[in-house]
Scaffold this motif. Structure first.
Motif, PDB file in Angstrom:
ATOM      1  N   ILE A 100       0.841  -1.206   0.000  1.00 50.40           N
ATOM      2  CA  ILE A 100       0.000   0.000   0.000  1.00 50.40           C
ATOM      3  C   ILE A 100       0.869   1.246   0.000  1.00 50.40           C
ATOM      4  O   ILE A 100       2.073   1.179   0.274  1.00 50.40           O
ATOM      5  CB  ILE A 100      -0.934   0.043   1.240  1.00 50.40           C
ATOM      6  N   GLY A 101       0.254   2.377  -0.307  1.00 50.10           N
ATOM      7  CA  GLY A 101       0.965   3.659  -0.241  1.00 50.10           C
ATOM      8  C   GLY A 101       0.690   4.325   1.093  1.00 50.10           C
ATOM      9  O   GLY A 101      -0.016   3.789   1.956  1.00 50.10           O
ATOM     10  N   ALA A 102       1.249   5.524   1.212  1.00 51.46           N
ATOM     11  CA  ALA A 102       1.099   6.275   2.464  1.00 51.46           C
ATOM     12  C   ALA A 102      -0.343   6.733   2.650  1.00 51.46           C
ATOM     13  O   ALA A 102      -0.759   7.098   3.751  1.00 51.46           O
ATOM     14  CB  ALA A 102       2.032   7.489   2.449  1.00 51.46           C
ATOM     15  N   ASP A 103      -1.116   6.708   1.546  1.00 51.25           N
ATOM     16  CA  ASP A 103      -2.491   7.212   1.606  1.00 51.25           C
ATOM     17  C   ASP A 103      -3.483   6.208   2.203  1.00 51.25           C
ATOM     18  O   ASP A 103      -4.638   6.556   2.450  1.00 51.25           O
ATOM     19  CB  ASP A 103      -2.946   7.609   0.186  1.00 51.25           C
ATOM     20  N   PHE A 104      -3.069   4.954   2.411  1.00 50.97           N
ATOM     21  CA  PHE A 104      -4.023   3.951   2.905  1.00 50.97           C
ATOM     22  C   PHE A 104      -4.387   4.283   4.351  1.00 50.97           C
ATOM     23  O   PHE A 104      -3.513   4.499   5.189  1.00 50.97           O
ATOM     24  CB  PHE A 104      -3.431   2.543   2.798  1.00 50.97           C
ATOM     25  N   PRO A 105      -5.671   4.337   4.688  1.00 48.17           N
ATOM     26  CA  PRO A 105      -6.096   4.870   5.984  1.00 48.17           C
ATOM     27  C   PRO A 105      -5.647   4.020   7.175  1.00 48.17           C
ATOM     28  O   PRO A 105      -5.825   2.802   7.175  1.00 48.17           O
ATOM     29  CB  PRO A 105      -7.628   4.882   5.900  1.00 48.17           C
ATOM     30  N   GLN A 106      -5.097   4.694   8.163  1.00 48.97           N
ATOM     31  CA  GLN A 106      -4.652   4.024   9.381  1.00 48.97           C
ATOM     32  C   GLN A 106      -5.834   3.339  10.071  1.00 48.97           C
ATOM     33  O   GLN A 106      -5.705   2.233  10.598  1.00 48.97           O
ATOM     34  CB  GLN A 106      -3.973   5.041  10.314  1.00 48.97           C
ATOM     35  N   GLU A 107      -7.017   3.961  10.018  1.00 52.89           N
ATOM     36  CA  GLU A 107      -8.206   3.355  10.674  1.00 52.89           C
ATOM     37  C   GLU A 107      -8.512   1.981  10.092  1.00 52.89           C
ATOM     38  O   GLU A 107      -8.962   1.069  10.796  1.00 52.89           O
ATOM     39  CB  GLU A 107      -9.500   4.172  10.490  1.00 52.89           C
ATOM     40  N   GLU A 108      -8.293   1.846   8.755  1.00 51.23           N
ATOM     41  CA  GLU A 108      -8.579   0.570   8.113  1.00 51.23           C
ATOM     42  C   GLU A 108      -7.620  -0.504   8.625  1.00 51.23           C
ATOM     43  O   GLU A 108      -8.016  -1.651   8.862  1.00 51.23           O
ATOM     44  CB  GLU A 108      -8.445   0.719   6.589  1.00 51.23           C
ATOM     45  N   MET A 109      -6.353  -0.111   8.794  1.00 52.80           N
ATOM     46  CA  MET A 109      -5.348  -1.048   9.311  1.00 52.80           C
ATOM     47  C   MET A 109      -5.711  -1.458  10.739  1.00 52.80           C
ATOM     48  O   MET A 109      -5.621  -2.644  11.105  1.00 52.80           O
ATOM     49  CB  MET A 109      -3.964  -0.384   9.306  1.00 52.80           C
ATOM     50  N   THR A 110      -6.145  -0.494  11.514  1.00 54.89           N
ATOM     51  CA  THR A 110      -6.521  -0.762  12.909  1.00 54.89           C
ATOM     52  C   THR A 110      -7.722  -1.710  12.966  1.00 54.89           C
ATOM     53  O   THR A 110      -7.757  -2.663  13.744  1.00 54.89           O
ATOM     54  CB  THR A 110      -6.870   0.573  13.612  1.00 54.89           C
ATOM     55  N   GLU A 111      -8.678  -1.447  12.091  1.00 49.38           N
ATOM     56  CA  GLU A 111      -9.883  -2.285  12.007  1.00 49.38           C
ATOM     57  C   GLU A 111      -9.517  -3.728  11.634  1.00 49.38           C
ATOM     58  O   GLU A 111     -10.012  -4.689  12.239  1.00 49.38           O
ATOM     59  CB  GLU A 111     -10.820  -1.679  10.943  1.00 49.38           C
ATOM     60  N   LEU A 112      -8.664  -3.865  10.638  1.00 43.98           N
ATOM     61  CA  LEU A 112      -8.252  -5.209  10.209  1.00 43.98           C
ATOM     62  C   LEU A 112      -7.531  -5.932  11.348  1.00 43.98           C
ATOM     63  O   LEU A 112      -7.817  -7.105  11.639  1.00 43.98           O
ATOM     64  CB  LEU A 112      -7.346  -5.123   8.974  1.00 43.98           C
ATOM     65  N   LYS A 113      -6.612  -5.223  12.009  1.00 40.52           N
ATOM     66  CA  LYS A 113      -5.861  -5.831  13.126  1.00 40.52           C
ATOM     67  C   LYS A 113      -6.812  -6.293  14.221  1.00 40.52           C
ATOM     68  O   LYS A 113      -6.654  -7.372  14.783  1.00 40.52           O
ATOM     69  CB  LYS A 113      -4.861  -4.823  13.694  1.00 40.52           C
TER      70      LYS A 113
END
Lengths: 299, 299
Positions: free
Chosen positions: B41-54
């Protein structure tokens, strides 16, 4: 009851017996006797075919023979995908003046299958029945939706089950979603709707219930002519044999109809339907059971 | 893992999280943990989405973040039938140089789902695994058949299950009949073939066995984006949970995948997948059971 000339990517036949009523009778006669046929033919319709039908328990008192005219003739060519076809010739012949007469000996029939024909003709048959059958099933097609919609809508109010294919369901209802189309069509009269999707199987709708029947994945479809009529014949044959018009038994009837149709497409015309035995039918039905059977434990 | 812009007859969204791996992860995480994600992913991928997936048990050590680039972006417009779409924009961005690295912590994974991507990338993942997984499932599409067929054929020899849609099965095999197409594709490497037919369900082939899974007749398909990936996620999720790679259990896995996909299409992107509960999933699976269930006594 008619003649067809058929061209498919796999071959060509100039003249073979066909017609909705022929296919319905050959299919249904595997399950119930007598079949009481109503149709019209010319002097050209082969005596051997009549003898063959009679031998299978199909009564022909309701089949009018017009001595100086020809039987209905249809000629068509299938495209490579076998789902679409071009009509090359339609000679109405005797069908132009078909005025069906229900013989007295047919009165009291418990199950009525109205093959795909002018809704005015379908209506005349219903109107002549002194006792309302337990179940009236109607087949129709886009052609009648285009040229005789008011008449079609009148018949719809009198039948229990309507059979159409997916594009016809969309045309009749004006809805693209088949779920919405079904709701619309069920508000027009029929209690049950069967949407045939060819190689993708069939759907049965009643109120909010739905059943999805598969089609058998086939190596080759040799000739699809009559597959829908054969499906109808297997369906009504099973219902008439079991005398059970519940949703559950209609599911079974659809599987039986699909099994019959899967044989129909293996050869030109109704040829294959004349060859198969009771064991062939049971084997094919078992294949359908295997095809969709799964055990699920909620995970 | 990517961004999509989607236009359907029902609405439009300019930017929503998408990508095969995202859908697979959201679907599979309902059945098994951890999911070990490999993506870029690039720097634009939302941190919230990563947190949600984790939070859902998706490990992200295998997701490379490229600070100075953008995530993959796709934009498309669906036609009225929702079965066909036009691609408006494809910005590869980070995907142009994707060189997947399997983290040491992922080694020993028993089940591998290769999302739809360049077969060269899929191959690199397989080659890095020190222990061959119990089951390798591969998704692909017509695009790769056109521009990377030799590489695709190489990967096919290494996988257990291939998932494609009906037109892709025909393209890959050169056969119109799906039964013949399946035989041809199974000779190219995979032991199992799943042919997805959208609203017409899916077929599973292994040797001479075949299983037909229905699709739920839906009132509306709001947005089909990700439905195939979600199907794959439900499929591999069920297999990984049960650790049973038999034909019988794959039948169940296809029903589970179909149930997940039927939720996916209800809203834009993976939105609906984030809302549903275990009970929603079980209810939907029960609907599938009802949809195809029939009792047949041979008649």
């Amino acid at each position: 009851m008619a003649f067809d000339a058929i061209e498919t990517p796999f071959g060509k036949i100039d003249r073979i017996v066909g017609g909705s009523a022929t296919y319905v009778a050959y299919a249904a006669a595997n399950f119930v006797k007598p079949i009481q046929q109503i149709s019209i033919i010319g002097a050209d319709f082969p005596q051997e075919e009549m003898t063959e039908l009679k031998a299978r328990g199909v009564r022909l008192e309701g089949v009018e023979i017009v001595p100086d005219k020809k039987s209905f003739f249809w000629s068509g060519r299938y495209h490579l995908d076998m789902n679409s076809r071009d009509t090359l010739v339609t000679d109405l012949n005797v069908l132009a003046d078909f005025n069906p007469v229900v013989p007295d000996s047919y009165q009291g029939a418990e199950f009525l299958m109205l093959g795909n024909l002018d809704p005015t003709v379908q209506l005349k048959v219903i109107q002549q029945l002194k006792i309302r059958p337990k179940l009236i099933v109607m087949d129709t097609m886009n052609f009648w939706m285009e040229i005789a919609l008011p008449q079609l809508e009148e018949v719809l109010k009198l039948v229990d089950v309507l059979m159409v294919n997916d594009s016809e369901a969309r045309q009749l209802s004006g809805q693209f979603s088949l779920v919405k189309a079904a709701r619309e069509i069920l508000s027009m009269g029929p209690k049950y709707l069967i949407i045939k999707k060819g190689e993708h199987g069939a759907l049965l709708f009643q109120e909010d219930k739905v059943f999805f029947a598969p089609a058998l994945p086939l190596e080759e479809v040799f000739d699809p002519t009559g597959a829908g009529d054969t499906f109808a014949g297997g369906f009504i044959g099973h219902i008439a044999k079991t005398k059970d018009i519940s949703f559950n038994n209609m599911k079974t009837a659809i599987i039986v109809g699909s099994a019959m149709a899967s044989y129909c497409v293996e050869k030109f015309g109704p040829q294959r339907l004349k060859e198969i035995t009771r064991k062939d039918i049971d084997d094919r039905i078992q294949q359908f059971v295997q095809l969709v059977n799964f055990d699920i434990e909620l995970v």
